[in-house]
Design a protein around this motif. Structure first.
Motif, PDB file in Angstrom:
ATOM      1  N   TYR A  94       0.821  -1.214   0.000  1.00  0.00           N
ATOM      2  CA  TYR A  94       0.000   0.000   0.000  1.00  0.00           C
ATOM      3  C   TYR A  94       0.859   1.269   0.000  1.00  0.00           C
ATOM      4  O   TYR A  94       0.511   2.271  -0.630  1.00  0.00           O
ATOM      5  N   ALA A  95       1.968   1.226   0.717  1.00  0.00           N
ATOM      6  CA  ALA A  95       2.806   2.429   0.809  1.00  0.00           C
ATOM      7  C   ALA A  95       3.387   2.791  -0.551  1.00  0.00           C
ATOM      8  O   ALA A  95       3.392   3.966  -0.953  1.00  0.00           O
ATOM      9  N   VAL A  96       3.864   1.781  -1.286  1.00  0.00           N
ATOM     10  CA  VAL A  96       4.446   2.084  -2.594  1.00  0.00           C
ATOM     11  C   VAL A  96       3.381   2.542  -3.570  1.00  0.00           C
ATOM     12  O   VAL A  96       3.622   3.384  -4.446  1.00  0.00           O
ATOM     13  N   LEU A  97       2.165   2.047  -3.419  1.00  0.00           N
ATOM     14  CA  LEU A  97       1.061   2.511  -4.268  1.00  0.00           C
ATOM     15  C   LEU A  97       0.753   3.983  -3.995  1.00  0.00           C
ATOM     16  O   LEU A  97       0.416   4.740  -4.914  1.00  0.00           O
ATOM     17  N   GLN A  98       0.863   4.394  -2.729  1.00  0.00           N
ATOM     18  CA  GLN A  98       0.658   5.811  -2.404  1.00  0.00           C
ATOM     19  C   GLN A  98       1.757   6.654  -3.037  1.00  0.00           C
ATOM     20  O   GLN A  98       1.491   7.770  -3.536  1.00  0.00           O
ATOM     21  N   ASN A  99       2.991   6.122  -3.056  1.00  0.00           N
ATOM     22  CA  ASN A  99       4.085   6.844  -3.711  1.00  0.00           C
ATOM     23  C   ASN A  99       3.798   7.038  -5.195  1.00  0.00           C
ATOM     24  O   ASN A  99       4.085   8.095  -5.776  1.00  0.00           O
ATOM     25  N   VAL A 115       3.393  10.660  -7.251  1.00  0.00           N
ATOM     26  CA  VAL A 115       4.152  11.044  -8.439  1.00  0.00           C
ATOM     27  C   VAL A 115       3.207  11.407  -9.577  1.00  0.00           C
ATOM     28  O   VAL A 115       3.379  12.414 -10.272  1.00  0.00           O
ATOM     29  N   MET A 116       2.184  10.609  -9.774  1.00  0.00           N
ATOM     30  CA  MET A 116       1.237  10.866 -10.874  1.00  0.00           C
ATOM     31  C   MET A 116       0.531  12.201 -10.719  1.00  0.00           C
ATOM     32  O   MET A 116       0.262  12.904 -11.705  1.00  0.00           O
ATOM     33  N   LYS A 117       0.217  12.547  -9.495  1.00  0.00           N
ATOM     34  CA  LYS A 117      -0.488  13.810  -9.262  1.00  0.00           C
ATOM     35  C   LYS A 117       0.373  15.028  -9.608  1.00  0.00           C
ATOM     36  O   LYS A 117      -0.160  16.132  -9.777  1.00  0.00           O
ATOM     37  N   GLU A 118       1.669  14.833  -9.693  1.00  0.00           N
ATOM     38  CA  GLU A 118       2.543  15.935 -10.096  1.00  0.00           C
ATOM     39  C   GLU A 118       2.409  16.238 -11.591  1.00  0.00           C
ATOM     40  O   GLU A 118       2.905  17.258 -12.054  1.00  0.00           O
ATOM     41  N   ARG A 124      -4.932  -0.553 -10.918  1.00  0.00           N
ATOM     42  CA  ARG A 124      -5.667   0.635 -11.396  1.00  0.00           C
ATOM     43  C   ARG A 124      -6.786   1.010 -10.425  1.00  0.00           C
ATOM     44  O   ARG A 124      -6.927   2.181 -10.041  1.00  0.00           O
ATOM     45  N   ASP A 125      -7.581   0.025 -10.026  1.00  0.00           N
ATOM     46  CA  ASP A 125      -8.716   0.316  -9.147  1.00  0.00           C
ATOM     47  C   ASP A 125      -8.260   0.820  -7.790  1.00  0.00           C
ATOM     48  O   ASP A 125      -8.865   1.724  -7.203  1.00  0.00           O
ATOM     49  N   TYR A 126      -7.158   0.248  -7.260  1.00  0.00           N
ATOM     50  CA  TYR A 126      -6.691   0.696  -5.950  1.00  0.00           C
ATOM     51  C   TYR A 126      -6.186   2.129  -6.023  1.00  0.00           C
ATOM     52  O   TYR A 126      -6.440   2.939  -5.114  1.00  0.00           O
ATOM     53  N   LEU A 127      -5.476   2.476  -7.101  1.00  0.00           N
ATOM     54  CA  LEU A 127      -4.972   3.848  -7.219  1.00  0.00           C
ATOM     55  C   LEU A 127      -6.109   4.860  -7.222  1.00  0.00           C
ATOM     56  O   LEU A 127      -5.978   5.966  -6.691  1.00  0.00           O
ATOM     57  N   THR A 153      -8.875   4.531  -5.619  1.00  0.00           N
ATOM     58  CA  THR A 153      -9.439   4.637  -4.268  1.00  0.00           C
ATOM     59  C   THR A 153      -8.605   5.526  -3.361  1.00  0.00           C
ATOM     60  O   THR A 153      -9.080   5.960  -2.306  1.00  0.00           O
ATOM     61  N   ILE A 154      -7.340   5.777  -3.732  1.00  0.00           N
ATOM     62  CA  ILE A 154      -6.496   6.627  -2.868  1.00  0.00           C
ATOM     63  C   ILE A 154      -6.215   7.974  -3.532  1.00  0.00           C
ATOM     64  O   ILE A 154      -5.206   8.610  -3.229  1.00  0.00           O
ATOM     65  N   GLY A 155      -7.100   8.375  -4.449  1.00  0.00           N
ATOM     66  CA  GLY A 155      -7.048   9.749  -4.914  1.00  0.00           C
ATOM     67  C   GLY A 155      -6.695   9.984  -6.356  1.00  0.00           C
ATOM     68  O   GLY A 155      -6.729  11.114  -6.831  1.00  0.00           O
ATOM     69  N   MET A 156      -6.368   8.929  -7.108  1.00  0.00           N
ATOM     70  CA  MET A 156      -6.008   9.110  -8.510  1.00  0.00           C
ATOM     71  C   MET A 156      -7.263   9.167  -9.365  1.00  0.00           C
ATOM     72  O   MET A 156      -8.188   8.386  -9.175  1.00  0.00           O
ATOM     73  N   ASP A 157      -7.294  10.115 -10.307  1.00  0.00           N
ATOM     74  CA  ASP A 157      -8.428  10.270 -11.213  1.00  0.00           C
ATOM     75  C   ASP A 157      -8.524   9.036 -12.117  1.00  0.00           C
ATOM     76  O   ASP A 157      -7.589   8.730 -12.859  1.00  0.00           O
ATOM     77  N   SER A 158      -9.675   8.345 -12.078  1.00  0.00           N
ATOM     78  CA  SER A 158      -9.827   7.119 -12.861  1.00  0.00           C
ATOM     79  C   SER A 158      -9.765   7.375 -14.353  1.00  0.00           C
ATOM     80  O   SER A 158      -9.383   6.485 -15.125  1.00  0.00           O
ATOM     81  N   SER A 159     -10.121   8.597 -14.796  1.00  0.00           N
ATOM     82  CA  SER A 159     -10.102   8.882 -16.228  1.00  0.00           C
ATOM     83  C   SER A 159      -8.670   8.960 -16.768  1.00  0.00           C
ATOM     84  O   SER A 159      -8.456   8.917 -17.971  1.00  0.00           O
ATOM     85  N   ARG A 160      -7.701   9.080 -15.872  1.00  0.00           N
ATOM     86  CA  ARG A 160      -6.307   9.159 -16.307  1.00  0.00           C
ATOM     87  C   ARG A 160      -5.594   7.813 -16.233  1.00  0.00           C
ATOM     88  O   ARG A 160      -4.394   7.723 -16.482  1.00  0.00           O
ATOM     89  N   LEU A 161      -6.334   6.774 -15.881  1.00  0.00           N
ATOM     90  CA  LEU A 161      -5.722   5.458 -15.726  1.00  0.00           C
ATOM     91  C   LEU A 161      -6.425   4.438 -16.617  1.00  0.00           C
ATOM     92  O   LEU A 161      -7.646   4.468 -16.769  1.00  0.00           O
ATOM     93  N   SER A 162      -5.651   3.573 -17.185  1.00  0.00           N
ATOM     94  CA  SER A 162      -6.197   2.416 -17.886  1.00  0.00           C
ATOM     95  C   SER A 162      -5.291   1.233 -17.569  1.00  0.00           C
ATOM     96  O   SER A 162      -4.182   1.408 -17.045  1.00  0.00           O
TER      97      SER A 162
END
Length: 467
Positions: free
Chosen positions: A377-382, A386-389, A422-425, A427-436
């Protein structure tokens, strides 16, 4: 006794046709047509079973199963359709069958006799091992059974008790090749002929009920009066969106599962019934209406709809808040320093992608499953940080496996693991439209699958920039 046996055989024959219930639950009735062969030699005539009316005072005697397959010397075969049967399935593997046959007898064991007419009428109870061997619907269908009937040889008639073995090979769902061997023990000591009757034929099963004509039998059809699809147990999906009508909030308009079957015409993540601007992509905060410049002001109320600006300035920019050299009116990322070439947004470099991939390679899953282990989970938050930047960048989560196991299983596992990340990211704040996500199975190894270390490297998740 002779008349009593005739009455018993006739009653059994009528019962088997009128009452008995066929070949499987879906198609309970079956008709079989074919040929039959009569053979006396493998059972012979007992000491009390002489046939003065047919063979003089001679005995025709062989040991049980003696020369059982000697069709050239002992079998009596009429070269035409000579046997027909009707059967009905009653459940739990049991079938009742009524059968009638004709033949011409010219061999009684080793004796040659004048052509004698042979007729038989039999009732049979058979038990099929098909489901036990193959599971439902298997092609190999052996069975055993017992029965009784009545046989006439010229003007001599006698009752028989029968034991039989049968095997059918289902070449289609409803057509089978059938082979049967029946031992017939005569009740009459003086006139009865103990013999084998072999048969081969083609069986056709029928009788399944499909009220709505959708190819799904009523007994398995949850919507028997409305044509439907097998994947929905016979219930319809009128708009073809993969969601059956019973669970579809918009059954006549193709939609998405996440919106209970309703469409999102503009692809903004807001179902049309709840979208104030259903034909133009928008945001939830504005009830689905667009905010092209992302300044929180709907385009209809924004004097600069394509340039971000504060509400105090009617949506028009007049500053460079992130000091990146791109004015807010031109800056697609006014709060994040970027580059002019990327319209004020930061550009994702090769180094950033490499960093994300290195993070992704450390993600751990439960063995053989797509469940992410908590220590990842910690590395997924990392990764999300990074993606949010890079708020305008879109990323692809890629799943890979080694070559151990079936290719189709590895493909499915890689798909599900990539989707799980993808689904977990999201749930912790990543925009789903930017992930596939996509799974490549075992098709893109980075090391040899012949070594443990190589296989470990090939079991990985990677992240790439969506072009």
């Amino acid at each position: 006794m002779k008349h009593l046996n005739s009455i018993l055989a006739a009653a059994l024959f009528i019962f088997a046709i009128g009452v008995v219930s066929a070949q499987d639950q879906n198609n309970p009735w079956a008709i079989e047509v074919g040929v039959n062969a009569v053979d006396v030699y493998p059972v012979g005539i007992t000491d009390n079973g002489r046939l003065p009316a047919l063979a003089g005072a001679l005995e025709v005697k062989g040991d049980l199963f003696d020369e059982y397959f000697n069709q050239n010397d002992h079998w009596n075969i009429l070269p035409s359709v000579s046997r027909i049967s009707v059967g009905r399935y009653i459940g739990n593997g049991f079938t009742f069958t009524a059968a009638g046959a004709v033949n011409r007898i010219d061999k009684l064991g080793d004796l040659e006799v004048d052509d004698l007419n042979y007729y038989s009428a039999d009732g049979e109870i058979k038990y099929s091992f098909r489901d036990l061997i193959n599971g439902p619907g298997g092609w190999f269908d052996p069975s055993i059974g017992i029965g009784g009937g009545y046989t006439w040889v010229d003007d001599i008639g006698f009752g028989t008790a029968n034991a039989l073995a049968n095997v059918r090979f289902w070449v289609t769902e409803n057509v089978a090749l059938s082979f049967q061997s029946t031992y017939k023990h005569a009740f009459e000591d003086e006139y009865g002929i103990i013999h084998f009757q072999h048969s081969a034929g083609v069986a056709f099963k029928f009788g399944g009920k499909d009220t709505d004509g959708d190819g799904i039998y009523d007994k398995d059809d949850e919507c028997p009066e409305t044509p439907g699809l097998p994947e929905f147990n016979g219930c319809p999906d009128s708009d073809g969106d993969g969601i059956e009508d019973r669970n579809d909030a918009c059954p006549n308009t193709p939609g998405l599962a996440e919106f209970n079957g309703c469409p999102d015409s503009d692809g903004d993540g807001i179902a049309d019934p709840q979208d104030a601007c259903p034909t133009v992509p928008g945001i939830a905060a504005l009830n689905g209406c667009p905010d092209a410049d992302g300044d929180g002001i709907t385009d209809a109320d924004d004097q600069c709809p394509n340039e971000a600006g504060p509400a105090a300035n009617n949506g028009c920019p007049y500053q460079d808040r992130d000091n990146d050299g791109v004015l807010d009116k031109d800056d697609q990322c006014p709060d994040v320093p970027g580059t002019v070439a990327n319209n004020g947004c930061p550009e994702v470099t090769v180094e950033v992608i490499n960093q994300l991939t290195e993070y992704a390679k450390t993600i751990l899953f439960d063995t053989g499953r797509s469940t992410i282990r908590p220590e990842s989970y910690a590395v997924l938050q990392n990764i999300v940080d990074v993606m949010k930047e890079y708020p305008t960048a879109s990323f692809v989560i890629e799943g890979h496996t080694d070559s151990v196991g079936r290719e189709s299983t590895n493909q499915k596992l890689s798909d599900s693991r990539a989707a799980a990340v993808r689904d977990y990211l999201t749930t912790i704040g990543m925009d789903s439209s930017r992930l596939s996500s996509i799974g490549y199975g075992e098709s893109r190894p980075i090391a040899s699958n012949k070594t443990k270390a190589g296989r470990q490297q090939n079991r990985r998740v990677e992240i790439s920039l969506k072009k």
